[in-house]
Design an enzyme around this catalytic site. Structure first.
Site, short mmCIF file in Angstrom:
data_model
loop_
_atom_site.label_atom_id
_atom_site.label_comp_id
_atom_site.label_asym_id
_atom_site.label_seq_id
_atom_site.Cartn_x
_atom_site.Cartn_y
_atom_site.Cartn_z
N TYR A 57 -34.73 -8.41 0.66
CA TYR A 57 -34.97 -9.02 -1.16
C TYR A 57 -34.19 -9.29 -2.31
O TYR A 57 -35.56 -10.07 -2.66
CB TYR A 57 -36.53 -7.72 -1.42
CG TYR A 57 -37.56 -7.70 -0.28
CD1 TYR A 57 -37.97 -7.97 0.72
CD2 TYR A 57 -38.00 -6.89 -0.35
CE1 TYR A 57 -38.31 -7.72 1.68
CE2 TYR A 57 -39.64 -5.80 1.14
CZ TYR A 57 -39.17 -6.43 1.98
OH TYR A 57 -40.42 -5.86 2.45
N HIS A 120 -35.79 -1.91 8.69
CA HIS A 120 -36.92 -2.95 8.91
C HIS A 120 -37.42 -3.44 9.84
O HIS A 120 -38.77 -3.66 8.93
CB HIS A 120 -36.04 -3.93 7.62
CG HIS A 120 -36.52 -4.66 7.46
ND1 HIS A 120 -36.38 -5.64 5.98
CD2 HIS A 120 -38.24 -4.75 6.41
CE1 HIS A 120 -36.82 -6.02 4.74
NE2 HIS A 120 -37.96 -5.91 5.71
#
EC number: 1.-.-.-
Length: 322
Positions: A57, A120
Site C-alpha cells: 500500500y 498478504h
C-alpha cells in the site's frame, strides 16, 4: 463527538487484544500522502486505535508519522496504545525473504514490532517488485506455504510480530496451514460483507480459534476490485430506513454481531464518526434473517493471480471453489 471507545477482541494465546474496528489504508493507485497521514491522525482523535497497512500500500510511513504525532500531542501515551497490522507482499513470500522483509516493514513503520503480521496472499512473485497488478510472468509456479510460514514463525519468535496470520486464504488453505503450523495463525483477513458472508470460512475460523477480519465491508464500490452490490441492496436500504441508520451502519453492525473485526476505509470525517456509531443498538432477528438470505457474490475474484505458469489455473483453484 467525544472520543469513541471501541470494543476489543479479548487477548488470547495467539493474539494481543485487538480493537474490533480498524482503519484501512489501501487507496488505489497505492501511494503515500499527507492526506493519508492527516486522516489517520484525525481517526486517532476520534478513537480509532487499530490501523491496517501493508508493504504494497505504500502507507507504512503514513502510519508511522500519524502514530508518532499522536504520541507527541498526547492523544495516546505511547505506540503500545495502537494496534498495527501489516502484510508481507508476494515478492517477499520466499522462505529466505520473510524475516528481512518484516524488518524492512518495521523500518518503514519506525517501530520495534507489529501487533499482527500477515501473509498478504497465498502466492509468490519474483522478488524485488511491489507492483500491482504485476506481470503474470513473474508468478512463481508454486507457493511454498510451509517455507513461508516457518519464516513467519521466526518473525514471531524474534519479537518482530506479536501475532502472525494470513490474508485471502480459503478455508481449505487455512486448514492446510493449520496442519503443520507450530505457531498457529491468529487471524485471516478476507473480503467480507452482507453480499459475501464467507459462511464456510467463518465456520472453520470459529472452530479453529482464528479471528476473522473483514475488509471491503461495504463492497468497495468505486475501486477496481469492488462492486456496487452492497450499497445498491434494496434489502439493506429498507433495514437502514426502518432503523433510522445508514446502510453502511447496517453492514458494519451485521459484521460486528458475527464476531468479526471490521476494517473500514474512509478519509471523510463524518463517515469516520458514523462507522463508530454501531455499538449501542442491534439488529432484530428478522433483520438478521433477511440479511442471511441475500444473494452471495464475491467482489474480489483474484484474477490477477490466475495464469498458466502459476499454481492457480482458474479462480476456483485460488479459492478452492468456496
Amino acid at each position: 463527538m467525544a472520543m469513541a471507545t471501541i470494543p476489543e477482541v479479548p487477548a488470547s494465546a495467539l493474539l494481543p487484544t485487538m480493537p474490533r474496528i480498524g482503519m484501512g489504508t489501501a487507496a488505489f493507485p497505492f501511494t503515500s500522502s499527507e492526506e493519508t497521514t492527516a486522516a489517520l491522525l484525525r481517526a486517532i482523535e476520534l478513537g480509532y486505535r487499530h490501523f491496517d497497512t501493508a508493504r504494497l500500500y505504500a502507507t507504512e510511513g503514513c502510519v508511522s508519522e500519524a502514530v508518532a504525532e499522536a504520541v507527541r500531542r498526547g492523544l495516546v501515551a505511547s505506540r503500545a496504545d495502537v494496534f498495527v497490522t501489516s502484510k508481507l507482499w508476494c515478492s517477499d513470500l520466499h522462505a529466505g525473504r520473510v524475516v528481512p522483509a518484516a524488518r524492512e516493514t518495521l523500518r518503514n513503520l519506525g517501530m520495534d514490532y507489529v501487533d499482527l503480521l500477515l501473509v498478504h496472499w497465498p502466492a509468490t512473485v519474483a522478488p524485488g517488485s511491489y507492483d500491482f497488478p504485476f506481470p503474470k510472468e513473474e508468478m512463481a509456479p508454486a507457493f511454498d506455504m510451509e517455507g513461508v510460514w516457518r519464516g513467519m514463525e521466526e518473525c514471531h519468535r524474534l519479537g518482530l510480530a506479536r501475532a502472525i496470520g494470513v490474508s485471502n486464504f480459503s478455508a481449505k488453505k487455512l486448514e492446510q496451514l493449520l496442519s503443520f503450523a507450530v505457531v498457529r495463525p491468529a487471524a485471516n483477513q478476507v473480503e467480507m460483507n452482507p453480499m459475501w458472508q464467507q459462511r464456510t470460512l467463518r465456520e472453520v475460523c470459529r472452530r479453529e480459534g482464528v479471528q476473522l477480519c473483514g475488509y471491503s465491508p461495504l463492497g468497495a464500490k468505486g475501486t477496481p476490485w469492488g462492486s456496487a452490490a452492497v450499497m445498491d441492496s434494496g434489502v439493506l436500504h429498507d433495514i437502514a430506513q426502518t432503523k433510522g441508520k445508514t446502510l453502511a451502519q447496517i453492514c458494519l453492525r451485521w459484521m460486528y454481531e458475527q464476531g468479526d473485526v471490521l476494517l473500514v476505509k474512509t478519509y471523510n470525517e463524518n463517515r469516520m464518526k458514523e462507522n463508530l456509531d454501531i455499538f449501542d443498538w442491534e439488529l432484530t432477528e428478522e433483520e438478521r434473517d433477511k440479511i442471511s438470505k441475500l444473494p452471495q457474490q464475491r467482489g474480489l475474484t483474484g484474477m490477477q493471480f490466475v495464469c498458466d505458469n502459476g499454481p492457480y489455473k482458474c479462480v476456483e483453484d485460488l479459492w478452492d471453489g468456496a
